[in-house]
Design a protein around this motif. Structure first.
Motif, PDB file in Angstrom:
ATOM      1  N   LEU A   1       0.842  -1.189   0.000  1.00  0.00           N
ATOM      2  CA  LEU A   1       0.000   0.000   0.000  1.00  0.00           C
ATOM      3  C   LEU A   1       0.877   1.239   0.000  1.00  0.00           C
ATOM      4  CD1 LEU A   1      -2.905   1.050   0.110  1.00  0.00           C
ATOM      5  CD2 LEU A   1      -2.738   1.050   2.589  1.00  0.00           C
ATOM      6  N   VAL A   2       1.120   1.787  -1.194  1.00  0.00           N
ATOM      7  CA  VAL A   2       1.911   3.003  -1.299  1.00  0.00           C
ATOM      8  C   VAL A   2       1.088   4.202  -0.860  1.00  0.00           C
ATOM      9  CG1 VAL A   2       3.174   4.483  -2.895  1.00  0.00           C
ATOM     10  CG2 VAL A   2       3.320   2.009  -3.115  1.00  0.00           C
ATOM     11  N   GLY A   3      -0.188   4.195  -1.197  1.00  0.00           N
ATOM     12  CA  GLY A   3      -1.075   5.277  -0.809  1.00  0.00           C
ATOM     13  C   GLY A   3      -2.493   4.958  -1.218  1.00  0.00           C
ATOM     14  N   ILE A   4      -3.446   5.690  -0.647  1.00  0.00           N
ATOM     15  CA  ILE A   4      -4.850   5.487  -0.990  1.00  0.00           C
ATOM     16  C   ILE A   4      -5.637   6.713  -0.551  1.00  0.00           C
ATOM     17  CG2 ILE A   4      -5.352   4.304   1.181  1.00  0.00           C
ATOM     18  CD1 ILE A   4      -7.380   2.586  -0.344  1.00  0.00           C
ATOM     19  N   THR A   5      -6.577   7.124  -1.369  1.00  0.00           N
ATOM     20  CA  THR A   5      -7.482   8.212  -1.013  1.00  0.00           C
ATOM     21  C   THR A   5      -8.652   7.635  -0.231  1.00  0.00           C
ATOM     22  OG1 THR A   5      -6.885   9.494  -2.976  1.00  0.00           O
ATOM     23  CG2 THR A   5      -8.975  10.023  -1.919  1.00  0.00           C
ATOM     24  N   THR A   6      -8.923   8.198   0.942  1.00  0.00           N
ATOM     25  CA  THR A   6     -10.005   7.662   1.768  1.00  0.00           C
ATOM     26  C   THR A   6     -10.567   8.739   2.677  1.00  0.00           C
ATOM     27  OG1 THR A   6     -10.620   5.911   3.341  1.00  0.00           O
ATOM     28  CG2 THR A   6      -8.443   6.871   3.591  1.00  0.00           C
ATOM     29  N   GLN A   7     -11.838   8.565   3.032  1.00  0.00           N
ATOM     30  CA  GLN A   7     -12.524   9.444   3.980  1.00  0.00           C
ATOM     31  C   GLN A   7     -13.139   8.571   5.061  1.00  0.00           C
ATOM     32  OE1 GLN A   7     -12.984  12.791   4.166  1.00  0.00           O
ATOM     33  NE2 GLN A   7     -12.017  13.433   2.248  1.00  0.00           N
ATOM     34  N   ALA A   8     -12.704   8.743   6.303  1.00  0.00           N
ATOM     35  CA  ALA A   8     -13.236   7.983   7.427  1.00  0.00           C
ATOM     36  C   ALA A   8     -13.807   8.953   8.461  1.00  0.00           C
ATOM     37  CB  ALA A   8     -12.144   7.103   8.039  1.00  0.00           C
ATOM     38  N   ALA A   9     -14.335   8.412   9.542  1.00  0.00           N
ATOM     39  CA  ALA A   9     -14.949   9.261  10.561  1.00  0.00           C
ATOM     40  C   ALA A   9     -13.905  10.071  11.324  1.00  0.00           C
ATOM     41  CB  ALA A   9     -15.768   8.407  11.530  1.00  0.00           C
ATOM     42  N   LEU A  10     -12.728   9.466  11.589  1.00  0.00           N
ATOM     43  CA  LEU A  10     -11.710  10.126  12.405  1.00  0.00           C
ATOM     44  C   LEU A  10     -10.577  10.741  11.591  1.00  0.00           C
ATOM     45  CD1 LEU A  10     -11.274   7.692  15.442  1.00  0.00           C
ATOM     46  CD2 LEU A  10     -12.799   9.656  15.210  1.00  0.00           C
ATOM     47  N   PHE A  11     -10.484  10.409  10.313  1.00  0.00           N
ATOM     48  CA  PHE A  11      -9.377  10.942   9.517  1.00  0.00           C
ATOM     49  C   PHE A  11      -9.738  10.906   8.037  1.00  0.00           C
ATOM     50  CE2 PHE A  11      -8.691   6.398   9.698  1.00  0.00           C
ATOM     51  CZ  PHE A  11      -8.258   6.067   8.428  1.00  0.00           C
ATOM     52  N   SER A  12      -8.980  11.655   7.270  1.00  0.00           N
ATOM     53  CA  SER A  12      -9.091  11.613   5.812  1.00  0.00           C
ATOM     54  C   SER A  12      -7.685  11.617   5.229  1.00  0.00           C
ATOM     55  CB  SER A  12      -9.896  12.803   5.279  1.00  0.00           C
ATOM     56  OG  SER A  12      -9.218  14.024   5.534  1.00  0.00           O
ATOM     57  N   VAL A  13      -7.530  10.967   4.083  1.00  0.00           N
ATOM     58  CA  VAL A  13      -6.251  10.934   3.377  1.00  0.00           C
ATOM     59  C   VAL A  13      -6.503  11.446   1.963  1.00  0.00           C
ATOM     60  CG1 VAL A  13      -4.285   9.539   2.656  1.00  0.00           C
ATOM     61  CG2 VAL A  13      -5.542   8.931   4.734  1.00  0.00           C
ATOM     62  N   GLU A  14      -5.840  12.536   1.618  1.00  0.00           N
ATOM     63  CA  GLU A  14      -6.009  13.160   0.310  1.00  0.00           C
ATOM     64  C   GLU A  14      -4.639  13.404  -0.315  1.00  0.00           C
ATOM     65  OE1 GLU A  14      -9.901  15.929   0.921  1.00  0.00           O
ATOM     66  OE2 GLU A  14      -8.170  16.401   2.184  1.00  0.00           O
ATOM     67  N   TYR A  15      -4.645  13.634  -1.629  1.00  0.00           N
ATOM     68  CA  TYR A  15      -3.396  13.862  -2.352  1.00  0.00           C
ATOM     69  C   TYR A  15      -3.560  15.056  -3.287  1.00  0.00           C
ATOM     70  CZ  TYR A  15      -2.139   9.287  -0.584  1.00  0.00           C
ATOM     71  OH  TYR A  15      -1.871   8.236   0.249  1.00  0.00           O
ATOM     72  N   THR A  16      -2.490  15.826  -3.418  1.00  0.00           N
ATOM     73  CA  THR A  16      -2.482  16.961  -4.335  1.00  0.00           C
ATOM     74  C   THR A  16      -1.217  16.929  -5.177  1.00  0.00           C
ATOM     75  OG1 THR A  16      -1.404  18.426  -2.721  1.00  0.00           O
ATOM     76  CG2 THR A  16      -3.824  18.417  -2.765  1.00  0.00           C
TER      77      THR A  16
END
Length: 388
Positions: free
Chosen positions: A300-315
Motif C-alpha cells: 500500500l503506497v497510498g490510498i485516497t479515503t474518507q473515514a470518521a476520524l481521519f481523511s487521506v487526500e493527495y495533491t
C-alpha cells in the motif's frame, strides 16, 4: 482491534465464522453497487460432549478506527478510537419457545452493503506507522438462555473498487489557471488523468502566458519547473479540532536554464512516475526524484479515503521558478488508487463478471443455504437422542 477471545476457564463451546469453501467473505465489489457487494459465510457453533441452551444468535460487521496524531507523542489524550456497526445486525437463529438445547449449529448469513455511494464503508487501511487505521471484523454473538453472552470476531478486509484508476470518470481532463500575485504572468495546468496508482505516469500540461499589459512581463525568464506530489492526512479530534500532516511523496525538477518567456507564451508537458515502492530512484528522464519513506504496508503506497476520524487526500502542485517575476504555482487534487494498472484491469474484468451474475440472479428468489442444527430432545423418560 484484536478479535474477541474466549477464556479457557469459561468452558464455552468454540464459535467460528467461516467463508464459503475456496472463497472470500466478500462477494461482489464494494463501491460498485451493480455487482451486489455483500459478505457471506457461516456461523459455526460446536459443543462436543456438552449441551448448550441457546436463545438466539446474531452477526454484524463492525468497523473500527483509530488515530494517533504525530504531535500526540506525549499527549495520549489526542489518541482516539471509534467503532460502529456497518448496516444492521442480522439475526441468524431464534430458538422457538425462547431456548433450544444445541450440540452443533451451522448458520449461513448474508450481509449486504448499502447501494448508496455515500454509505459505502471506507477501505481497510493502516498508514503512517499506525497513526491512522481502519479495520473490520465480523462479530457473531451467541445469547444463551442463561448466563453471559459469547462473542467471536473474525477480521475481514474491505476494499473500495470505485477507486480503480482505469474507470472512465478519471479520464476527464481537469484544468486550473492561476494569475501571479504580481499580475505579470498566468499559469494554466491541465491533468489528463485524475487518478493514479503505483507505477502510473502522472502527466501535467503547463502553459505560461505573460500579461501583455505590463512591459515588465517581457523580461521574465523561466528557471525551473517543479512537480510535487503531497499526501495530506487530516486527523479529526474532539470539539471539531483538526491536525493536518503533510508529506511529500514525490518531487521532480525540470531545469529550463533561464529560458526567456516568449510573448506568445510557453507550453510544456511534464511527467513523472508514481512510485510502486517508496525509495530513492531516478525518473525516466534521468532527473533526480526524491521519494520519502512510506510507512504503510509494503503493498500500500497510498490510498485516497474518507473515514470518521481521519481523511487521506493527495495533491499535485506544479510550480514555475521565475526570474524577474514572482514564482507561481497551481495545486490540484488527485485520487490515489492502491492497485497498479494491471491489477486494476483484472479487477475491472472481475467486476464485469460480477455485474452480469448479479443481473442474472436479480429476479431469482434470494435464498440462503439451509441451516444445520443438531439438538438434544427427550425420546423416552430419562433418555435423550441427537436430532439434526
Amino acid at each position: 482491534m484484536p478479535p474477541f477471545m474466549h477464556s479457557s476457564k469459561q468452558h464455552v463451546p468454540p464459535i467460528a465464522i467461516r467463508p464459503p469453501p475456496h472463497l472470500d467473505f466478500c462477494v461482489g465489489h464494494p463501491g460498485v453497487p451493480a455487482s451486489r457487494p455483500r459478505l457471506v459465510g457461516t456461523v459455526e457453533i460446536r459443543s462436543p460432549g456438552k449441551i448448550l441452551s441457546i436463545s438466539h444468535v446474531t452477526i454484524a460487521l463492525h468497523r473500527y478506527e483509530s488515530i494517533h496524531p504525530p504531535s500526540a507523542a506525549s499527549l495520549s489524550s489526542l489518541k482516539r478510537e471509534y467503532s460502529i456497526i456497518v448496516g444492521q445486525e442480522v439475526l441468524v437463529f431464534q430458538a422457538p419457545g425462547g431456548h433450544a438445547d444445541v450440540v452443533a449449529m451451522d448458520l449461513p448469513f448474508e450481509l449486504p452493503f448499502s447501494t448508496s455511494h455515500l454509505d459505502n464503508p471506507p477501505p481497510s487501511v493502516s498508514l503512517a506507522n499506525g497513526m491512522c487505521e481502519t479495520s473490520y471484523q465480523l462479530v457473531a454473538v451467541l445469547y444463551p438462555s442463561k448466563g453471559s453472552i459469547i462473542k467471536f470476531g473474525m477480521p475481514v478486509k474491505i476494499e473500495r473498487f470505485d477507486l480503480l484508476s482505469t474507470w472512465g470518470m478519471y479520464n476527464q481532463p481537469q484544468t486550473k489557471a492561476v494569475d501571479g500575485s504580481d499580475h505579470l504572468i498566468t499559469m494554466e495546468v491541465a491533468l489528463p488523468k485524475t487518478c493514479i496508482g503505483p507505477g502510473d505516469p502522472l502527466i501535467a500540461y503547463i502553459k505560461l502566458c505573460p500579461n501583455p499589459d505590463w512591459s515588465k512581463s517581457r523580461k521574465i525568464r523561466i528557471s525551473k519547473l517543479q512537480s510535487i506530489l503531497e499526501e495530506i492526512i487530516t486527523f479529526k479530534l474532539e470539539k471539531g479540532e483538526e491536525i493536518t500532516r503533510r508529506r511529500k511523496i514525490l518531487k521532480d525538477e525540470f531545469d529550463l536554464y533561464d529560458l526567456k518567456l516568449p510573448a506568445a507564451g510557453f507550453i510544456r508537458d511534464i511527467s513523472c512516475v508514481f512510485p510502486s515502492q517508496l525509495r530513492l530512484k531516478r525518473s525516466p528522464s534521468g532527473l533526480k526524484m526524491n521519494l520519502t519513506d512510506c510507512s504503510a504496508t509494503p503493498s500500500l503506497v497510498g490510498i485516497t479515503t474518507q473515514a470518521a476520524l481521519f481523511s487521506v487526500e493527495y495533491t499535485i502542485t506544479v510550480k514555475a521558478i521565475l526570474l524577474r517575476a514572482k514564482d507561481i504555482s497551481v495545486t490540484q487534487a488527485i485520487t490515489v488508487c492502491p492497485l497498479d494498472r494491471s491489477a486494476c484491469l483484472k479487477a475491472m474484468s472481475d467486476i464485469d463478471d460480477a455485474v452480469r451474475q448479479a443481473r442474472i440472479s436479480e429476479n431469482r428468489p434470494k435464498e440462503l443455504p439451509q441451516s444445520h442444527i443438531v439438538t438434544m430432545v427427550t425420546n423416552t423418560p430419562g433418555k435423550r437422542i441427537l436430532v439434526e
